[in-house]
Design a protein around this motif. Structure first.
Motif, mmCIF file in Angstrom:
data_model
loop_
_atom_site.group_PDB
_atom_site.id
_atom_site.type_symbol
_atom_site.label_atom_id
_atom_site.label_comp_id
_atom_site.label_asym_id
_atom_site.label_seq_id
_atom_site.Cartn_x
_atom_site.Cartn_y
_atom_site.Cartn_z
ATOM 1 N N LYS A 79 23.724 -13.893 22.065
ATOM 2 C CA LYS A 79 23.015 -14.626 23.128
ATOM 3 C C LYS A 79 22.740 -13.312 24.311
ATOM 4 C CE LYS A 79 24.127 -19.239 23.144
ATOM 5 N NZ LYS A 79 24.396 -21.105 24.001
ATOM 6 N N SER A 89 19.430 -16.268 21.186
ATOM 7 C CA SER A 89 20.639 -16.857 20.148
ATOM 8 C C SER A 89 20.735 -17.000 18.716
ATOM 9 C CB SER A 89 20.088 -18.318 21.202
ATOM 10 O OG SER A 89 21.629 -19.051 20.658
ATOM 11 N N ASN A 90 22.283 -16.346 18.113
ATOM 12 C CA ASN A 90 22.006 -16.404 16.535
ATOM 13 C C ASN A 90 22.864 -16.383 16.522
ATOM 14 O OD1 ASN A 90 18.539 -15.563 16.189
ATOM 15 N ND2 ASN A 90 19.605 -12.979 17.198
ATOM 16 N N ASP A 91 23.292 -16.946 15.259
ATOM 17 C CA ASP A 91 24.669 -17.076 14.181
ATOM 18 C C ASP A 91 24.938 -15.893 13.721
ATOM 19 O OD1 ASP A 91 25.145 -19.427 15.130
ATOM 20 O OD2 ASP A 91 23.598 -20.277 14.377
ATOM 21 N N TYR A 148 29.763 -16.974 14.885
ATOM 22 C CA TYR A 148 29.753 -17.138 16.547
ATOM 23 C C TYR A 148 28.544 -16.706 16.760
ATOM 24 C CZ TYR A 148 29.460 -11.975 16.395
ATOM 25 O OH TYR A 148 28.233 -10.587 16.005
ATOM 26 N N ARG A 149 28.161 -17.649 18.214
ATOM 27 C CA ARG A 149 26.958 -17.418 17.849
ATOM 28 C C ARG A 149 26.449 -16.554 19.186
ATOM 29 N NH1 ARG A 149 23.206 -22.708 19.219
ATOM 30 N NH2 ARG A 149 23.836 -22.162 16.567
#
Length: 276
Positions: free
Chosen positions: A259, A230-232, A256-257
Motif C-alpha cells: 500500500k 493497494s496491490n497484491d 503480500y499486499r
C-alpha cells in the motif's frame, strides 16, 4: 487566487534568495520539455538548473547499497528495486535472477554506472516565452494532453487575472482536485483521526508548559492522509538467505499486499506531500 500565486512566488524567491533578473544558460532540453533557446533563469524562483540526487539503489541479492560510481546490473522491470551489484553479478548470479516470482536470464540484465543526476524539467510560457521549472510552476505534464494546451507562467497568469482575461476558478476541475478530494479508506481515516488527536494533545502539553492557551501555540494544520495504491505482490527471498535456510524448508516466495500511504499538508493553497 492572485493572492495565493503571489504568496507562492514570494516564498520561492525568499527561499532561493536569488534576484529574478539573474541570467544563466537554460538547459538545451529536459525530459518533457522543448529545447530552450534563451539565456535566462526560472522566472518563478530565479534559479538555473535544479539537480536532485536519484533514489538510493540496493542490491537485490546482498541487500547492500550500491555506491556512487559503482557499476551494477539491472532488469527492465524496475531499476530502483531490481538491481544487483557487480560482485553479486559475478559470484552469485549463475543463470538467472528471481524477481517477484519470475526468472530473468542473466544475459538479459543490463549494465549501468551509478552516476545519474536528475534534472528538474522546464516548461515554456506560450505568452512571454519565459522558462519555468515545472515544480516551481506547479505544472502537471501528465495533464498537458501531449503539449496541446496553452501554458501561462505565474507572471502572465497574474496579469491576465488583473485585466479580467482569466477568471478565478471556483469549482476545481478533475485535473486540479485537492488532496482531501482523493478517495478515503478505513485505514486513511483511522490514521488521519489518530494524527489529529495526537497533535491536539501535543499542542495542549506545549501550551501548558509555557502558560498559554492552546490557540496561542502554533501547530501543524491542513494535514491529509490518503491511501493511493493497494496491490497484491510476491516477495522472493534473497538467494543467499534462502540457501542458508533451505534445509528448514522456508518458503522461497511470500505473497503480500503493498500500500502507498501519502501525508499531505496544505501550504499557501498547495498540497505538499510530506511523507510517502
Amino acid at each position: 487566487t492572485p493572492k495565493q500565486i503571489k504568496a507562492h512566488l514570494g516564498s520561492l524567491r525568499l527561499e532561493t534568495a536569488v534576484p529574478q533578473s539573474s541570467k544563466a544558460l537554460v538547459p538545451k532540453g529536459a525530459e518533457g520539455t522543448k529545447p530552450a533557446d534563451k539565456n535566462e533563469c526560472c522566472v518563478a524562483c530565479g534559479q538555473h538548473n535544479l539537480l536532485f540526487e536519484p533514489p538510493p539503489l540496493y542490491c537485490l541479492n546482498c541487500n547492500n547499497r550500491i555506491k556512487k560510481g559503482q557499476t551494477y546490473w539491472f532488469t527492465t522491470v524496475d531499476i530502483n528495486k531490481h538491481s544487483v551489484c557487480s560482485a553479486c553479478y559475478k559470484d552469485h548470479i549463475k543463470d538467472s535472477l528471481k524477481v517477484e516470482g519470475k526468472s530473468i536470464a542473466k544475459s538479459k540484465l543490463k549494465k549501468k554506472k551509478n552516476e545519474e543526476k536528475l534534472l528538474e524539467p522546464w516548461v515554456q510560457c506560450d505568452f512571454c516565452d519565459a522558462w519555468v521549472h515545472q515544480v516551481c510552476a506547479l505544472f502537471n505534464k501528465v495533464r498537458d494532453e501531449g503539449g496541446a494546451g496553452q501554458y501561462a507562467c505565474p507572471n502572465c497568469l497574474l496579469k491576465k487575472m488583473e485585466k479580467g482575461q482569466v477568471k478565478q476558478i471556483v469549482n476545481r476541475p478533475q485535473a486540479m482536485l485537492e488532496a482531501k478530494d482523493l478517495a478515503k479508506t478505513k485505514l486513511s481515516t483511522f490514521l488521519e483521526q489518530r494524527l489529529s488527536k495526537f497533535l491536539t494533545h501535543e499542542r495542549q502539553v506545549r501550551a501548558s508548559s509555557v502558560g498559554k492557551k492552546p490557540s496561542e501555540v502554533p501547530t501543524a494544520e491542513g494535514l491529509t492522509v490518503r491511501i493511493v495504491n493497494s496491490n497484491d505482490k510476491v516477495f522472493s527471498v534473497f538467494p543467499n538467505f534462502y540457501k542458508h535456510f533451505e534445509k528448514d524448508k522456508i518458503a522461497g516466495e511470500m505473497k503480500y499486499r503493498s500500500k502507498i500511504l501519502l501525508l499531505f499538508q496544505k501550504v499557501e493553497g498547495v498540497d505538499l506531500c510530506l511523507f510517502c
